[in-house]
Design a protein around this motif. Sequence first.
Motif, mmCIF file in Angstrom:
data_model
loop_
_atom_site.group_PDB
_atom_site.id
_atom_site.type_symbol
_atom_site.label_atom_id
_atom_site.label_comp_id
_atom_site.label_asym_id
_atom_site.label_seq_id
_atom_site.Cartn_x
_atom_site.Cartn_y
_atom_site.Cartn_z
ATOM 1 N N GLU A 137 -0.316 11.708 0.032
ATOM 2 C CA GLU A 137 0.645 10.619 -0.166
ATOM 3 C C GLU A 137 1.421 10.962 -1.432
ATOM 4 O OE1 GLU A 137 1.517 7.882 1.434
ATOM 5 O OE2 GLU A 137 -0.041 7.666 2.960
ATOM 6 N N ARG A 151 -3.286 5.477 0.853
ATOM 7 C CA ARG A 151 -2.222 4.747 1.553
ATOM 8 C C ARG A 151 -1.903 3.431 0.842
ATOM 9 N NH1 ARG A 151 -4.566 4.202 6.322
ATOM 10 N NH2 ARG A 151 -3.699 6.125 7.174
ATOM 11 N N ALA A 157 -0.595 4.125 -2.837
ATOM 12 C CA ALA A 157 0.785 4.631 -2.848
ATOM 13 C C ALA A 157 1.769 3.507 -2.551
ATOM 14 C CB ALA A 157 0.932 5.759 -1.833
#
Length: 364
Positions: free
Chosen positions: A50, A179, A182
């Motif tokens: 990411e 995930r 980020a």
Amino acid sequence: MRGPRRVYLVVLFWISLLVCLTSYLGAGYRAAAAQDALSADTVAPEAVHEVTAHFALRSHPWLSLHHFLYQWACTEDADRRCARRMTVSEKKMLAALPEPDRILWLQAVELYRAVQDRSLLFDDALIQVKSLISEPADSIPANLSDVPLGLGKALEAAMPVYRKHWWDQHRERARQWMRTTAATLRSVEASSVAQLEHVYGGTWPEEPVQVDVTPYANWAGAYTTVRPTHVIIMADGNGGDARDVEVLLHESAHGDFFTQPLKSTLRTAFRAHQAEPPDRLWHSVIFFVSGEVARRTVADRPSEFKPYWAGIDAFVEGERRNEFDALRSTLGALFEGMIERDAAFDALASRLSATSSAGTDAPE
């Protein structure tokens, strides 16, 4: 002549067909061989990533295995050489492993037990281990034989066992953490970095800071090595909350791009008061600033947010409490816009220099 010519054309046709067929089969064989080699040399699925404007988050199989073995070995270290032990929940699965896997794993753990008196953060050899296995992420590092302390041998032997029993779980945990973290970073990092640059007096690097998300890190859950700045952080929970951002801001601030101008500012401010800054004051500043930025940019209820430093006894009621009392009143005023940067650090130096002088002159 028509007969021989027809024979010639037929022969030429079959030769061409045979050449094409051979080439096709050869290409198929080479592709299959390449796939077999890839399967043998990689940890599937590959590392996951990411990337935001300021952070490059990655889950790396070799770095994950390295820190996993280090912390597992720490729990096995009867001599208690490790600084602090982490709970390694995967140990309960050991008895269920097939015997060949269990033997290989315990042999690797034993090699890691030999390095438990070495710090992941400060020991040059362990820093070199981390550097050598960092690239590439998805194949056996070509330089495993160069990995010091015998750990290259341990990693190579343990990786098939890790791939079979734990990597998928660790990768998915890291994927979820990256995930959500980020997503939070993308909404707050511009304002957060601007505040950090203003307080520290440095400039965030053009390239995103490298962050490897691992199942385990050091005893603190995260650490940073420099030149280049490389953050290791443990995937703890779902990620994305104010504490996760605080830790990332704190670890990134250990990079020279912030630490060097901060130390320079502190020296200048204290020398104006004929004093030198306390040895670890710069680190106290990083603790305070990271928590304050996270509180202001991420926390759902800023007034209820408890920064990392507030859980450390030495900062709250121990020998370094006076530093945080001073930081709250001086840099706190800087964050509120009540004072300029130079004036804030001058006030900090004035207060701590006076405290230090009073302590020195006091009767025994």
